[in-house]
Scaffold this motif. Sequence first.
Motif, PDB file in Angstrom:
ATOM      1  N   LEU A 119      31.633  46.830  40.603  1.00  0.00           N
ATOM      2  CA  LEU A 119      32.490  46.584  41.758  1.00  0.00           C
ATOM      3  C   LEU A 119      33.967  46.788  41.427  1.00  0.00           C
ATOM      4  O   LEU A 119      34.786  46.897  42.346  1.00  0.00           O
ATOM      5  N   ASP A 120      34.303  46.830  40.167  1.00  0.00           N
ATOM      6  CA  ASP A 120      35.696  47.013  39.759  1.00  0.00           C
ATOM      7  C   ASP A 120      36.093  48.477  39.662  1.00  0.00           C
ATOM      8  O   ASP A 120      37.277  48.789  39.507  1.00  0.00           O
ATOM      9  N   ASP A 121      35.126  49.379  39.761  1.00  0.00           N
ATOM     10  CA  ASP A 121      35.402  50.808  39.622  1.00  0.00           C
ATOM     11  C   ASP A 121      34.980  51.522  40.903  1.00  0.00           C
ATOM     12  O   ASP A 121      33.794  51.778  41.129  1.00  0.00           O
ATOM     13  N   GLU A 122      35.976  51.842  41.760  1.00  0.00           N
ATOM     14  CA  GLU A 122      35.655  52.509  43.020  1.00  0.00           C
ATOM     15  C   GLU A 122      35.123  53.918  42.801  1.00  0.00           C
ATOM     16  O   GLU A 122      34.401  54.451  43.649  1.00  0.00           O
ATOM     17  N   ASN A 123      35.476  54.530  41.690  1.00  0.00           N
ATOM     18  CA  ASN A 123      35.000  55.884  41.416  1.00  0.00           C
ATOM     19  C   ASN A 123      33.502  55.932  41.121  1.00  0.00           C
ATOM     20  O   ASN A 123      32.907  57.017  41.111  1.00  0.00           O
ATOM     21  N   LEU A 166      16.507  54.133  40.188  1.00  0.00           N
ATOM     22  CA  LEU A 166      17.104  53.005  39.479  1.00  0.00           C
ATOM     23  C   LEU A 166      16.612  52.956  38.035  1.00  0.00           C
ATOM     24  O   LEU A 166      15.596  53.564  37.680  1.00  0.00           O
ATOM     25  N   THR A 167      17.332  52.195  37.231  1.00  0.00           N
ATOM     26  CA  THR A 167      16.984  51.991  35.826  1.00  0.00           C
ATOM     27  C   THR A 167      16.450  50.573  35.631  1.00  0.00           C
ATOM     28  O   THR A 167      17.023  49.624  36.171  1.00  0.00           O
ATOM     29  N   PRO A 168      15.357  50.406  34.899  1.00  0.00           N
ATOM     30  CA  PRO A 168      14.815  49.055  34.696  1.00  0.00           C
ATOM     31  C   PRO A 168      15.814  48.134  34.002  1.00  0.00           C
ATOM     32  O   PRO A 168      16.640  48.563  33.184  1.00  0.00           O
ATOM     33  N   ASN A 169      15.754  46.869  34.371  1.00  0.00           N
ATOM     34  CA  ASN A 169      16.539  45.812  33.731  1.00  0.00           C
ATOM     35  C   ASN A 169      18.047  46.065  33.832  1.00  0.00           C
ATOM     36  O   ASN A 169      18.796  45.854  32.884  1.00  0.00           O
ATOM     37  N   CYS A 170      18.504  46.505  35.037  1.00  0.00           N
ATOM     38  CA  CYS A 170      19.923  46.738  35.296  1.00  0.00           C
ATOM     39  C   CYS A 170      20.291  46.144  36.656  1.00  0.00           C
ATOM     40  O   CYS A 170      19.427  45.875  37.496  1.00  0.00           O
ATOM     41  N   THR A 171      21.602  45.942  36.893  1.00  0.00           N
ATOM     42  CA  THR A 171      22.106  45.397  38.152  1.00  0.00           C
ATOM     43  C   THR A 171      22.838  46.488  38.928  1.00  0.00           C
ATOM     44  O   THR A 171      23.701  47.179  38.371  1.00  0.00           O
ATOM     45  N   PHE A 172      22.495  46.614  40.207  1.00  0.00           N
ATOM     46  CA  PHE A 172      23.114  47.583  41.105  1.00  0.00           C
ATOM     47  C   PHE A 172      23.637  46.838  42.337  1.00  0.00           C
ATOM     48  O   PHE A 172      23.118  45.772  42.706  1.00  0.00           O
ATOM     49  N   HIS A 173      24.658  47.407  42.989  1.00  0.00           N
ATOM     50  CA  HIS A 173      25.256  46.806  44.181  1.00  0.00           C
ATOM     51  C   HIS A 173      25.166  47.804  45.332  1.00  0.00           C
ATOM     52  O   HIS A 173      25.443  48.995  45.154  1.00  0.00           O
ATOM     53  N   PHE A 174      24.783  47.283  46.532  1.00  0.00           N
ATOM     54  CA  PHE A 174      24.616  48.130  47.710  1.00  0.00           C
ATOM     55  C   PHE A 174      25.424  47.551  48.883  1.00  0.00           C
ATOM     56  O   PHE A 174      25.525  46.325  49.027  1.00  0.00           O
TER      57      PHE A 174
END
Length: 449
Positions: A209-213, A231-239
């Motif tokens: 969330l800190d990197d708009e690029n 997606l990649t297993p065991n990772c956090t994504f934001h939508f």
Amino acid sequence: NAEYMGKTELPENDSVVQGETICIGSALGTTTSYVDRSIKATARYGYAVSAVNSIGEGDVSSIVEVSAAAGVPSKPLNPSLVQATTDSATVEWIPPHHNGLDVSFFVLQLSDTRHPFQTVFQGPDTRYTIESLIAGKQYNVRVQAHNPKGGSPFSDTLTFRTLPSVPGPPVPPTVVTVHPTAVKLKWDAPISDGGSPVTGYRIDMTTSLDDENSNETVFDGTSTTLRFTRLTPNCTFHFCVFARNESGWSQPSAWVAVTTPPLQPPATPEMSQEIKLSKVHTDGTKENILAQATVSWNQPHSSTNPPTAFHIFVNGQKVSESAPARQTATVSVKWRSECSESDSDFTITIGVCAVNESGQSPQSSATVTCPNIPRPSATPTESEKQLVLRAREGSGNKGSRKAPEEASRIIKLPNRKSWGVKRREIEKGIACLVLAVLLYVAFLYKPLK
């Protein structure tokens, strides 16, 4: 004739002036009353009467003073729209007749398709700007005038529509299911469509969330659901989700965090115990039997580690691979033909397992009983033995020419009586027939030597 004179508005100094003739009575002079419906509210009037006959007019009576009572204002004319924006509208109106008392204030009311009229303004002004409206929405306004006697009837309704704007930000998306490499999201339309129908949505994804690029658009369409599989297993994504109408894109919704679980091998698929065999036949050597086996299975119960493929095994060896969406497959199987029909049938084990990037599940298996098709015997048949015996007997009878016919007749009998005679038996019979013919020819030409 009786003539009634007078009726005039009294001046401020109360002096009486001559009025106009307002009524001519009957010749009998019996009319002694009159109703005046043309006076103005709050004005002061004086009335006098005189009698007239054939000789002339008599003296005028004394003046009777009358003051008319005031009333509520008249109904105002329709208000008019001066200007409308996406969230406001300015309206104005003309004051009505006051009916004897000046208008003290006006009341402006507003309604829409869901709410009844409500007062939004009360004051002496004849123009007002209504604010905090919803873009692209239809409204109704009406106005009422008030004086000390009360309120006038409401004016006719003015209907107007505010200008459309971009939609409001949608509600954050909801996570329906999450897998190690995929997530399913759903979302609802924004509360405000900006006064114009929503025509599409956009989903952005980021890992920071800190990197708009790092923002990436992963969906642009009209659906309100999305299954994203990169997606990649065991990772956090934001939508987050955007809404669009004819005026443009809305502001984004709040971000939703999705953490994928670690990848594990899929669960074991449940295999059907019924295996169907088709196209059963022997190969060219007559030593093996070939067939097609059709197997089916159900998807694994666990949905958090979905398979990417299914592997099919025959007697422990992998023979085929199926796509993850399929639940049936046809494989080739082979078993060795036994020597006779009395030999027992052959049993084959077919298994299936689910596979993904983390490994494969245990196998689910089933067995199928394969029928036996006897292969031809390597020893001479009884008919072949008879054929050779007859040929030998014919060779001892120099005057006989029936040996080839007998051999031919004998070799054909097994074909009519035994359905189990195969091609190899026929070939052997033909070979014996040729041998018998050669022996017979040798027998005929032996005396010549």
